[in-house]
Enzyme design. Structure first.
Site, PDB file in Angstrom:
ATOM      1  CG  HIS A   9      -0.346  -0.024   2.452  1.00 16.92           C
ATOM      2  ND1 HIS A   9       0.263   1.102   3.064  1.00 16.92           N
ATOM      3  CD2 HIS A   9      -0.056  -0.885   3.349  1.00 16.92           C
ATOM      4  CE1 HIS A   9       0.662   1.061   4.258  1.00 16.92           C
ATOM      5  NE2 HIS A   9       0.546  -0.335   4.612  1.00 16.92           N
ATOM      6  NE  ARG A  59      -1.564   0.212   6.814  1.00 15.11           N
ATOM      7  CZ  ARG A  59      -2.377  -0.229   8.011  1.00 15.11           C
ATOM      8  NH1 ARG A  59      -3.310   0.461   8.176  1.00 15.11           N
ATOM      9  NH2 ARG A  59      -1.787  -1.244   8.608  1.00 15.11           N
ATOM     10  CD  GLU A  84       0.447  -4.887   9.191  1.00 15.92           C
ATOM     11  OE1 GLU A  84       1.202  -6.008   8.490  1.00 15.92           O
ATOM     12  OE2 GLU A  84       0.820  -3.829   8.865  1.00 15.92           O
ATOM     13  CB  VAL A  85       1.492  -8.623  11.549  1.00 19.53           C
ATOM     14  CG1 VAL A  85       2.165  -9.374  12.715  1.00 19.53           C
ATOM     15  CG2 VAL A  85       2.772  -9.038  10.253  1.00 19.53           C
ATOM     16  NE  ARG A  86      -6.153 -10.092  12.844  1.00 23.27           N
ATOM     17  CZ  ARG A  86      -7.240  -9.309  12.738  1.00 23.27           C
ATOM     18  NH1 ARG A  86      -7.258  -8.229  13.749  1.00 23.27           N
ATOM     19  NH2 ARG A  86      -8.249  -9.749  11.838  1.00 23.27           N
ATOM     20  CE1 TYR A  87       3.420  -6.152  14.144  1.00 26.86           C
ATOM     21  CE2 TYR A  87       1.629  -4.868  13.108  1.00 26.86           C
ATOM     22  CZ  TYR A  87       3.004  -5.731  13.057  1.00 26.86           C
ATOM     23  OH  TYR A  87       3.763  -5.370  11.945  1.00 26.86           O
TER      24      TYR A  87
END
Length: 217
Positions: A9, A59, A84-87
């Protein structure tokens, strides 16, 4: 052979907060990011795309939509597998504070053993994204598919298909609005391009030339 265009992105202003965005809602492309996405869309205008997938975040969806502008017969299809990574507990925290945690060094130096408290392990993220790409290849054999998602996941995918250990994935550079091309058939994979930003560089050059022209007037 299926051709996958792995696209990061474009840029946004959340990075200026110094916090880890993750799945934080409401992170949109800024003015520069919109220009990057527009340049990306123009770059891919003549490419025969069969599908466009994107991570479900704003985004990524906005970047993907800039591609759809030149392919009105397609719709952006959300795909959690490239999300996205799961933080976990780290999401939304200040990166300066996270750097003091022991796990931060593990993430940087030994990611195959790293995990985010309340979130994912890095090795599980790599498995998730590779499984997602393989499922898309199975679904669209012999076609060209664009996928818009996130830098670390693209790095992990590239590392996998290059045969590079996960612990070295951070050596790969994936810039905003870049295109990385992977070709998958029945046997060995081919990594055709990595971090192609020619369209972004051309856009910057045009802006500089326009600005210099204004200064001379």
């Amino acid at each position: 052979m299926t051709q996958l265009l792995l696209i990061r992105h474009a840029v946004n202003d959340f990075v200026k907060t110094g916090k880890l965005a993750g799945w934080t809602p409401g992170v949109h492309l800024n003015e520069e990011g919109q220009a990057q996405a527009a340049a990306l869309g123009e770059r891919l205008a003549s490419v025969k795309l069969s599908h466009i997938y994107a991570s479900p975040l704003e985004r990524t969806m906005e970047t993907a939509q800039a591609i759809v502008e030149h392919h009105p017969h397609l719709e952006v299809e959300q795909h959690l597998g490239i999300g996205e990574v799961r933080y976990g507990d780290w999401e939304g925290k200040k990166i300066a504070d996270l750097r003091s945690r022991k796990m931060w060094q593990v993430v940087q130096e030994y990611p195959s053993r790293a995990y985010f408290p309340g979130g994912e392990a890095m090795r599980d993220v790599q498995s998730r994204v590779v499984n997602a790409l393989e499922s898309i290849v199975d679904k669209h054999p012999g076609q060209t598919v664009a996928l818009v998602f996130h830098a670390d996941l693209i790095k992990m995918a590239v590392a996998h298909y290059l045969g590079v250990h996960l612990d070295n994935f951070q050596r790969i550079v994936i810039s905003p609005a870049s295109i990385t091309t992977i070709m998958l058939g029945h046997s060995r994979p081919y990594v055709a391009t990595v971090n192609d930003t020619a369209h972004v560089q051309a856009m910057k050059k045009q802006k500089e030339q326009a600005k210099n022209g204004e200064n001379r007037n």
